[in-house]
Scaffold this motif. Structure first.
Motif, PDB file in Angstrom:
ATOM      1  N   THR A 107       4.940  -6.279   9.665  1.00  0.00           N
ATOM      2  CA  THR A 107       3.854  -6.655   8.764  1.00  0.00           C
ATOM      3  C   THR A 107       3.553  -8.149   8.794  1.00  0.00           C
ATOM      4  OG1 THR A 107       5.478  -6.885   6.966  1.00  0.00           O
ATOM      5  CG2 THR A 107       4.364  -4.756   7.182  1.00  0.00           C
ATOM      6  N   GLU A 109       2.173 -10.166  10.942  1.00  0.00           N
ATOM      7  CA  GLU A 109       0.835 -10.554  11.381  1.00  0.00           C
ATOM      8  C   GLU A 109      -0.220 -10.241  10.322  1.00  0.00           C
ATOM      9  OE1 GLU A 109      -2.201  -9.761  15.179  1.00  0.00           O
ATOM     10  OE2 GLU A 109      -0.195  -8.857  15.109  1.00  0.00           O
ATOM     11  N   ARG A 110      -0.127  -9.044   9.755  1.00  0.00           N
ATOM     12  CA  ARG A 110      -1.107  -8.686   8.717  1.00  0.00           C
ATOM     13  C   ARG A 110      -0.958  -9.570   7.486  1.00  0.00           C
ATOM     14  NH1 ARG A 110      -3.848  -3.705   8.890  1.00  0.00           N
ATOM     15  NH2 ARG A 110      -3.418  -2.499  10.760  1.00  0.00           N
ATOM     16  N   TRP A 111       0.284  -9.848   7.119  1.00  0.00           N
ATOM     17  CA  TRP A 111       0.466 -10.697   5.945  1.00  0.00           C
ATOM     18  C   TRP A 111      -0.025 -12.123   6.202  1.00  0.00           C
ATOM     19  CZ3 TRP A 111       0.561 -11.505   1.162  1.00  0.00           C
ATOM     20  CH2 TRP A 111       1.103 -12.670   0.607  1.00  0.00           C
ATOM     21  N   LEU A 114      -3.743 -12.010   5.640  1.00  0.00           N
ATOM     22  CA  LEU A 114      -4.091 -11.858   4.224  1.00  0.00           C
ATOM     23  C   LEU A 114      -3.795 -13.133   3.444  1.00  0.00           C
ATOM     24  CD1 LEU A 114      -4.890 -10.141   1.770  1.00  0.00           C
ATOM     25  CD2 LEU A 114      -2.521  -9.317   1.671  1.00  0.00           C
ATOM     26  N   LEU A 142      -8.189  -6.097   2.656  1.00  0.00           N
ATOM     27  CA  LEU A 142      -7.036  -6.441   3.495  1.00  0.00           C
ATOM     28  C   LEU A 142      -5.706  -6.122   2.798  1.00  0.00           C
ATOM     29  CD1 LEU A 142      -8.206  -9.884   4.956  1.00  0.00           C
ATOM     30  CD2 LEU A 142      -8.161  -7.644   6.119  1.00  0.00           C
ATOM     31  N   ALA A 145      -5.065  -2.419   3.045  1.00  0.00           N
ATOM     32  CA  ALA A 145      -4.644  -2.089   4.408  1.00  0.00           C
ATOM     33  C   ALA A 145      -3.180  -2.454   4.639  1.00  0.00           C
ATOM     34  CB  ALA A 145      -5.542  -2.815   5.410  1.00  0.00           C
ATOM     35  N   LEU A 146      -2.726  -3.546   4.023  1.00  0.00           N
ATOM     36  CA  LEU A 146      -1.317  -3.919   4.158  1.00  0.00           C
ATOM     37  C   LEU A 146      -0.418  -2.894   3.466  1.00  0.00           C
ATOM     38  CD1 LEU A 146       0.742  -5.918   5.179  1.00  0.00           C
ATOM     39  CD2 LEU A 146       0.395  -7.270   3.073  1.00  0.00           C
ATOM     40  N   LYS A 149       0.137  -0.226   5.967  1.00  0.00           N
ATOM     41  CA  LYS A 149       1.037  -0.642   7.039  1.00  0.00           C
ATOM     42  C   LYS A 149       2.491  -0.579   6.587  1.00  0.00           C
ATOM     43  CE  LYS A 149       2.143  -2.343  11.023  1.00  0.00           C
ATOM     44  NZ  LYS A 149       2.001  -1.541  12.252  1.00  0.00           N
TER      45      LYS A 149
END
Length: 497
Positions: A107, A109-111, A114, A142, A145-146, A149
């Motif tokens: 996570t 990259e997504r965090w 965000l 976003l 979406a996290l 994930k």
């Protein structure tokens, strides 16, 4: 010859012992395979449960970010200063959690994306509320979406138990969507309150969709929690959830009632909708805390069961190994006892032992009468020297010409008149057998001798010899005499014998 016979007899014993040891060791192969399978399965279950627990902890920090972001959005749309402190604290906690488990949950990259979006939000409320609404709406998408994930990477979405699956679906999907949708409904009602008449139709459609976005996830949330309570074995899940779930349902119903459109297609009192949203958000936050706690308890119990299964498998393997080793050790010790010198000396031999004269008799044990030499304590005299005095018939055969005599006991003072009866059982048996063999056979018509004396004949020859002394009580009547001059109760007749 005797040694080679013993060696040939021990060879099959050693081969059989080796075969038994090999078979016992072969049993460890399937046991080891079963242990490896059970250990690997338990390790996978434990790792899966640990990863789920990391995802649950991550969801807890994301819930705080959701609550702080929703409040900041409502403040920005209403033109009030945003609560930056609460949002900053939530972001820092989530960043620390991502530093610990972000690599495992994939996570990071997504965090990072965000967090960049959150930090890029304006500190001051923009002049146009719609601009603030759109900016915060992008960050909220976003954030949702996290959530997805984290569910996927931690394995919560693939949880095998019904109660845990419904709980994670409620806390990681339905509840965040309901909280975000409630904030957007209030903000949209505030934005559309000043729209011109020409935009009333479009505003009504937006408000209707926003209202449905709140009620749909809230209804799914209730269904998930009810299913979790119905399918759980936990004794605390139902009592802890149902009371808080009732509070959340009432708050959502109040929010739905205050957000209903009036005849003009707008919300009558946006302020009341805002108050209802705050109540629903508070109830949702408390409900999320309880759900996460119960979910973590269930997953931790499953991890403990997996650890117990691994310990049981290890104990079973250790017991199997000890049993096989004990069997092998017992077999080897048994073979070793058979091959010791003492046991080999007591083993049967091919030839007659020295000094016995009996083939295959073996060596007598220590302390046995047979260990005593047959002629121990006896002397040999010329033939006739002792037979005349002893009254025994002369011995012929291998001992012909000799007479066996025993020395006089110590302290007697004078030599005995003749050789006493031998005391050795072996000598006595040999002499008795030799005498019977050398005695002439009795005629066929001769009367048989009995082991009992003829008391009647002695009484006739010497009257009064067997009478009791004066004063003694009378003897009982004499037993009847059989035809062979023997009392009837003593033995059987010659014909019967």
């Amino acid at each position: 010859m005797a040694f080679s016979a013993q060696r040939s007899q021990r060879a099959p014993n050693r081969a059989g012992a080796v075969l038994r040891v090999l078979l016992a060791l072969a049993l460890l192969v399937p046991v080891g395979v079963l242990f490896a399978s059970a250990w690997r399965s338990g390790d996978e279950q434990r790792s899966f449960a640990d990863r789920e627990r990391h995802g649950i902890a991550y969801l807890g920090t994301l819930t705080q970010v959701t609550l702080a972001l929703t409040d900041a959005q409502s403040a920005a749309v209403a033109g009030r200063p945003a609560a930056a402190d609460a949002l900053s604290r939530a972001v820092e906690k989530t960043a620390a959690m991502d530093a610990r488990h972000g690599g495992e949950l994939r996570t990071s990259e997504r965090w990072a994306g965000l967090r960049a979006k959150i930090e890029a939000l304006p500190d001051r409320a923009p002049a146009d509320p719609r601009t603030a609404y759109d900016a915060y709406g992008e960050v909220s998408d976003l954030l949702l979406a996290l959530y997805g994930k984290v569910r996927e990477s931690s394995g919560l979405i693939h949880d095998p138990t019904a109660d845990s699956y419904h709980l994670q679906d409620a806390v990681a999907e339905e509840l965040p969507e309901a909280l975000v949708a409630a904030g957007r409904l209030v903000d949209l009602a505030l934005i559309t309150a000043d729209r011109p008449q020409a935009e009333r139709l479009r505003v009504a459609a937006e408000l209707t969709l926003a209202r449905a976005a709140v009620l749909g996830p809230a209804s799914d949330l209730v269904s998930d929690l009810q299913a979790a309570v119905d399918n759980t074995e936990s004794r605390t899940l139902g009592g802890n959830l149902l009371s808080q779930l009732d509070d959340y349902q009432r708050a959502v119903e109040r929010l739905a009632a205050t957000s209903a459109l009036d005849g003009a297609g707008t919300v009558a009192t946006p302020a009341r909708v805002g108050a209802a949203r705050v109540t629903a958000q508070t109830a949702g936050a408390e409900l999320a805390t309880i759900i996460l706690s119960e979910l973590d308890t269930l997953v931790r119990a499953r991890a403990d069961e997996a650890a117990d299964e691994r310990r049981t498998s290890a104990g079973a393997l250790a017991l199997a190994v000890l049993l096989v080793l004990a069997l092998c050790a017992g077999t080897l010790l048994a073979v070793r006892r058979r091959t010791t010198p003492g046991e080999a000396a007591r083993a049967p031999r091919s030839g007659p032992p020295a000094g016995t004269g009996h083939p295959g008799a073996g060596t007598p044990r220590a302390g046995s009468p047979l260990t005593e030499p047959p002629l121990a304590g006896l002397t040999l005299e010329p033939a006739g020297a002792g037979a005349r005095s002893s009254g025994h018939p002369a011995v012929t055969g291998p001992l012909a010409g000799l007479t066996l005599t025993e020395p006089a006991p110590p302290g007697s003072g004078a030599p005995s008149a003749g050789p006493p009866e031998p005391t050795s059982p072996l000598v006595r048996s040999a002499l008795l057998a030799e005498r019977r063999r050398t005695q002439p056979e009795a005629p066929a018509d001769a009367p048989r001798r009995t082991p009992l004396p003829d008391w009647s004949a002695e009484a006739e020859a010497e009257p009064g010899r067997h009478n009791p002394p004066p004063g003694w009580p009378e003897a009982p009547p004499t037993a009847p005499i059989s035809r062979d001059n023997q009392p009837a109760q003593w033995g059987r007749s010659d014909a019967a014998r």
